[in-house]
Scaffold this motif. Structure first.
Motif, PDB file in Angstrom:
ATOM      1  N   GLN A 258       0.876  -1.291  -0.128  1.00 12.23           N
ATOM      2  CA  GLN A 258      -0.071  -0.038   0.005  1.00 12.23           C
ATOM      3  C   GLN A 258       0.788   1.281   0.083  1.00 12.23           C
ATOM      4  O   GLN A 258       0.648   2.065  -0.783  1.00 12.23           O
ATOM      5  CB  GLN A 258      -1.059  -0.066   1.129  1.00 12.23           C
ATOM      6  N   ARG A 259       1.781   1.197   1.091  1.00 10.80           N
ATOM      7  CA  ARG A 259       2.714   2.470   1.005  1.00 10.80           C
ATOM      8  C   ARG A 259       3.472   2.681  -0.241  1.00 10.80           C
ATOM      9  O   ARG A 259       3.978   3.751  -0.649  1.00 10.80           O
ATOM     10  CB  ARG A 259       3.608   2.485   2.247  1.00 10.80           C
ATOM     11  N   ALA A 260       4.017   1.340  -0.715  1.00  9.76           N
ATOM     12  CA  ALA A 260       4.830   1.633  -1.905  1.00  9.76           C
ATOM     13  C   ALA A 260       4.241   2.073  -2.979  1.00  9.76           C
ATOM     14  O   ALA A 260       4.659   3.006  -3.896  1.00  9.76           O
ATOM     15  CB  ALA A 260       5.289   0.118  -2.337  1.00  9.76           C
ATOM     16  N   MET A 261       2.830   1.826  -3.274  1.00 13.32           N
ATOM     17  CA  MET A 261       2.227   2.495  -4.507  1.00 13.32           C
ATOM     18  C   MET A 261       1.724   3.710  -4.422  1.00 13.32           C
ATOM     19  O   MET A 261       1.845   4.616  -5.335  1.00 13.32           O
ATOM     20  CB  MET A 261       0.645   1.353  -4.514  1.00 13.32           C
ATOM     21  N   VAL A 262       1.659   4.159  -2.958  1.00 11.00           N
ATOM     22  CA  VAL A 262       1.468   5.629  -2.638  1.00 11.00           C
ATOM     23  C   VAL A 262       2.562   6.501  -3.008  1.00 11.00           C
ATOM     24  O   VAL A 262       2.720   7.333  -3.785  1.00 11.00           O
ATOM     25  CB  VAL A 262       1.006   6.076  -1.103  1.00 11.00           C
ATOM     26  N   VAL A 263       3.735   5.978  -2.617  1.00 10.25           N
ATOM     27  CA  VAL A 263       5.131   6.590  -2.922  1.00 10.25           C
ATOM     28  C   VAL A 263       5.558   6.698  -4.512  1.00 10.25           C
ATOM     29  O   VAL A 263       5.678   7.746  -5.056  1.00 10.25           O
ATOM     30  CB  VAL A 263       6.065   6.054  -2.274  1.00 10.25           C
ATOM     31  N   TYR A 264       5.127   5.450  -5.139  1.00  9.82           N
ATOM     32  CA  TYR A 264       5.430   5.314  -6.466  1.00  9.82           C
ATOM     33  C   TYR A 264       4.247   6.443  -7.196  1.00  9.82           C
ATOM     34  O   TYR A 264       4.813   7.027  -8.124  1.00  9.82           O
ATOM     35  CB  TYR A 264       4.921   3.926  -7.014  1.00  9.82           C
ATOM     36  N   ARG A 265       3.067   6.407  -7.062  1.00 10.03           N
ATOM     37  CA  ARG A 265       2.139   7.238  -7.540  1.00 10.03           C
ATOM     38  C   ARG A 265       2.325   8.836  -7.438  1.00 10.03           C
ATOM     39  O   ARG A 265       2.216   9.666  -8.014  1.00 10.03           O
ATOM     40  CB  ARG A 265       0.546   7.042  -7.314  1.00 10.03           C
ATOM     41  N   THR A 266       2.893   9.176  -6.193  1.00  8.65           N
ATOM     42  CA  THR A 266       3.150  10.606  -5.855  1.00  8.65           C
ATOM     43  C   THR A 266       4.274  10.873  -6.534  1.00  8.65           C
ATOM     44  O   THR A 266       4.535  12.175  -7.387  1.00  8.65           O
ATOM     45  CB  THR A 266       3.538  10.701  -4.439  1.00  8.65           C
ATOM     46  N   ALA A 267       5.399  10.039  -6.780  1.00 14.17           N
ATOM     47  CA  ALA A 267       6.740  10.348  -7.493  1.00 14.17           C
ATOM     48  C   ALA A 267       6.195  10.507  -9.156  1.00 14.17           C
ATOM     49  O   ALA A 267       6.702  11.537  -9.639  1.00 14.17           O
ATOM     50  CB  ALA A 267       7.721   9.299  -7.586  1.00 14.17           C
ATOM     51  N   GLN A 268       5.161   9.712  -9.486  1.00 17.00           N
ATOM     52  CA  GLN A 268       4.716   9.936 -10.923  1.00 17.00           C
ATOM     53  C   GLN A 268       4.100  11.061 -11.099  1.00 17.00           C
ATOM     54  O   GLN A 268       4.414  11.835 -12.125  1.00 17.00           O
ATOM     55  CB  GLN A 268       3.843   8.431 -11.220  1.00 17.00           C
ATOM     56  N   GLU A 269       3.178  11.275 -10.287  1.00 18.21           N
ATOM     57  CA  GLU A 269       2.352  12.638 -10.551  1.00 18.21           C
ATOM     58  C   GLU A 269       3.303  13.890 -10.279  1.00 18.21           C
ATOM     59  O   GLU A 269       3.069  14.717 -10.956  1.00 18.21           O
ATOM     60  CB  GLU A 269       1.430  12.659  -9.371  1.00 18.21           C
ATOM     61  N   ALA A 270       4.221  13.641  -9.218  1.00 13.78           N
ATOM     62  CA  ALA A 270       5.157  14.865  -8.964  1.00 13.78           C
ATOM     63  C   ALA A 270       5.955  15.154 -10.446  1.00 13.78           C
ATOM     64  O   ALA A 270       6.303  16.170 -10.845  1.00 13.78           O
ATOM     65  CB  ALA A 270       6.042  14.652  -7.840  1.00 13.78           C
ATOM     66  N   LEU A 271       6.639  14.211 -10.902  1.00 17.32           N
ATOM     67  CA  LEU A 271       7.438  14.139 -12.202  1.00 17.32           C
ATOM     68  C   LEU A 271       6.626  14.858 -13.409  1.00 17.32           C
ATOM     69  O   LEU A 271       6.882  15.806 -14.176  1.00 17.32           O
ATOM     70  CB  LEU A 271       7.904  12.857 -12.563  1.00 17.32           C
ATOM     71  N   THR A 272       5.211  14.341 -13.346  1.00 23.29           N
ATOM     72  CA  THR A 272       4.366  14.688 -14.413  1.00 23.29           C
ATOM     73  C   THR A 272       4.287  16.498 -14.306  1.00 23.29           C
ATOM     74  O   THR A 272       4.131  17.275 -15.131  1.00 23.29           O
ATOM     75  CB  THR A 272       3.035  14.036 -14.671  1.00 23.29           C
ATOM     76  N   ASN A 273       3.742  16.829 -13.136  1.00 25.80           N
ATOM     77  CA  ASN A 273       3.553  18.183 -12.689  1.00 25.80           C
ATOM     78  C   ASN A 273       4.836  18.982 -13.003  1.00 25.80           C
ATOM     79  O   ASN A 273       5.052  20.139 -13.545  1.00 25.80           O
ATOM     80  CB  ASN A 273       3.311  18.423 -11.257  1.00 25.80           C
ATOM     81  N   VAL A 274       5.904  18.518 -12.744  1.00 30.38           N
ATOM     82  CA  VAL A 274       7.343  19.221 -13.030  1.00 30.38           C
ATOM     83  C   VAL A 274       7.314  19.440 -14.345  1.00 30.38           C
ATOM     84  O   VAL A 274       7.850  20.357 -15.078  1.00 30.38           O
ATOM     85  CB  VAL A 274       8.424  18.282 -12.692  1.00 30.38           C
ATOM     86  N   LEU A 275       7.023  18.278 -15.352  1.00 28.40           N
ATOM     87  CA  LEU A 275       7.079  18.360 -16.680  1.00 28.40           C
ATOM     88  C   LEU A 275       6.282  19.494 -17.211  1.00 28.40           C
ATOM     89  O   LEU A 275       6.455  20.125 -18.303  1.00 28.40           O
ATOM     90  CB  LEU A 275       6.772  17.050 -17.346  1.00 28.40           C
TER      91      LEU A 275
END
Length: 363
Positions: A258-275
């Motif tokens: 559960q926590r691994a998925m939260v961290v992964y999705r957060t990193a994914q969304e954060a990188l998308t926002n950066v772009l």
């Protein structure tokens, strides 16, 4: 208004009668019960139905603050007005500091009805506020539960779609690729060969696109662990966008799914926002699990954001990240300023750790 039940802690019957007449003259609808000892006081309170307490300060062998402490020890909140002779400013200040509602001098009983009314109204306001806060806390809890339920449902739906892409689209494209390869071997005309090669390239492109969609929908790489999954995300994102990315930090122990998925999705969304928004050249991700808290920091060297821009949570995708973090008992912090880049910090208490009060805060 219904008749009030007032408890009068007093060891002088004459003073009790004066107080009763004072309330009658002010047309105060109340039933007044006289008690002289702490035992009688406690028995009346435990019997229930008491709306407020009027108490002399000096009583036989004790002070009214002992009655107040008895109420506080049991978590009981009642309007508590001290009605006494002169007791000194310091004593009055101490009583009010400890939570007594008001003080009325026995020589100025005309003040009592107004003081009692204020104490009752303040008590009613506090009860209403406490009830509203309890309802708000319950509403937030339900919202967190709903968010977690929706996130789990969304992840299941993503996994189902990824399987369908793999089984149906991926399988069909692989078959098309085989048929095109067969045509390439059996059709000698140069023009036909050119079309076959173009079709093979498009098919290969479609296969790669479907594989990328499957990985985004259901990152199977998470089965290898959170750190390898983030390394893969950073590598593929840098390769696709040209941004300079690096992942720092090491996890000391495996992270639950559960926590691994939260961290992964957060990193994914954060990188998308950066772009999309940051106009950055480089991004640094830092991962740690020190002191019972799993932390991910995503920092870029982009244009940053003003307070007004941060207020537009939906436009930056931060609201969804915050709700996802809260669903796992964590929180999101954002540090930024115009021209100084942006740092997003995700914190998740690990199994056995207590969630910090910041879980409900937004910064």
């Amino acid at each position: 208004m219904a008749e009030l039940h007032l408890l009068h802690l007093e060891d002088n019957p004459a003073d009790h009668e004066l107080l009763r007449r004072c309330l009658q003259r002010a047309d105060f609808e109340a039933r007044l019960t006289l008690v002289e000892t702490l035992e009688e006081f406690a028995a009346q309170i435990e019997a229930g139905g008491v709306d407020a307490v009027l108490a002399d300060y000096h009583l036989a062998g004790f002070s009214c603050l002992q009655a107040w402490d008895w109420l506080q020890a049991r978590g009981l909140e009642l309007p508590f007005v001290i009605v006494s002779g002169a007791i000194g400013e310091a004593t009055v200040a101490e009583a009010l500091l400890r939570g007594a509602s008001d003080y009325v001098d026995k020589n100025r009983l005309a003040r009592l009805p107004a003081a009692l009314q204020r104490a009752l109204e303040l008590h009613a306001t506090r009860r209403a506020q406490a009830q509203a806060q309890a309802e708000l806390a319950e509403s937030r809890r339900r919202l967190v539960d709903l968010t977690e339920h929706l996130q789990l449902g969304l992840e299941r739906e993503r996994a189902d779609i990824a399987r369908e892409i793999h089984d149906d689209i991926g399988g069909a494209l692989a078959a098309v690729k085989l048929d095109l390869a067969w045509l390439g071997r059996h059709v000698p005309q140069p023009e036909a060969q050119a079309h076959v090669r173009a079709a093979l390239e498009m098919t290969e492109h479609a296969l790669l696109a479907s594989q990328r969609l499957m990985r985004n929908l259901r990152p199977a790489v998470l089965d290898q662990g959170l750190q390898p999954a983030l390394q893969w995300l950073v590598h593929t994102f840098a390769e696709r966008t040209g941004l300079a990315l690096r992942l720092e930090g090491t996890l000391r122990a495996p992270v639950d799914p559960q926590r691994a998925m939260v961290v992964y999705r957060t990193a994914q969304e954060a990188l998308t926002n950066v772009l999309k928004h940051a106009q950055a050249q480089s991004v640094r991700l830092e991962l740690s699990d020190l002191e019972g808290v799993l932390t991910l920091e995503v920092s870029d060297d982009g244009r940053g954001a003003s307070a007004a821009e941060l207020a537009k949570l939906q436009s930056f995708g931060l609201l969804g990240l915050r709700e996802r973090a809260q669903g796992a008992g964590g929180w999101i912090d954002v540090v930024t300023a115009p021209g100084q880049g942006l740092t997003l910090i995700l914190s998740l208490p690990l199994a056995g750790a207590q969630a910090d009060a910041k879980a409900t805060d937004w910064k």
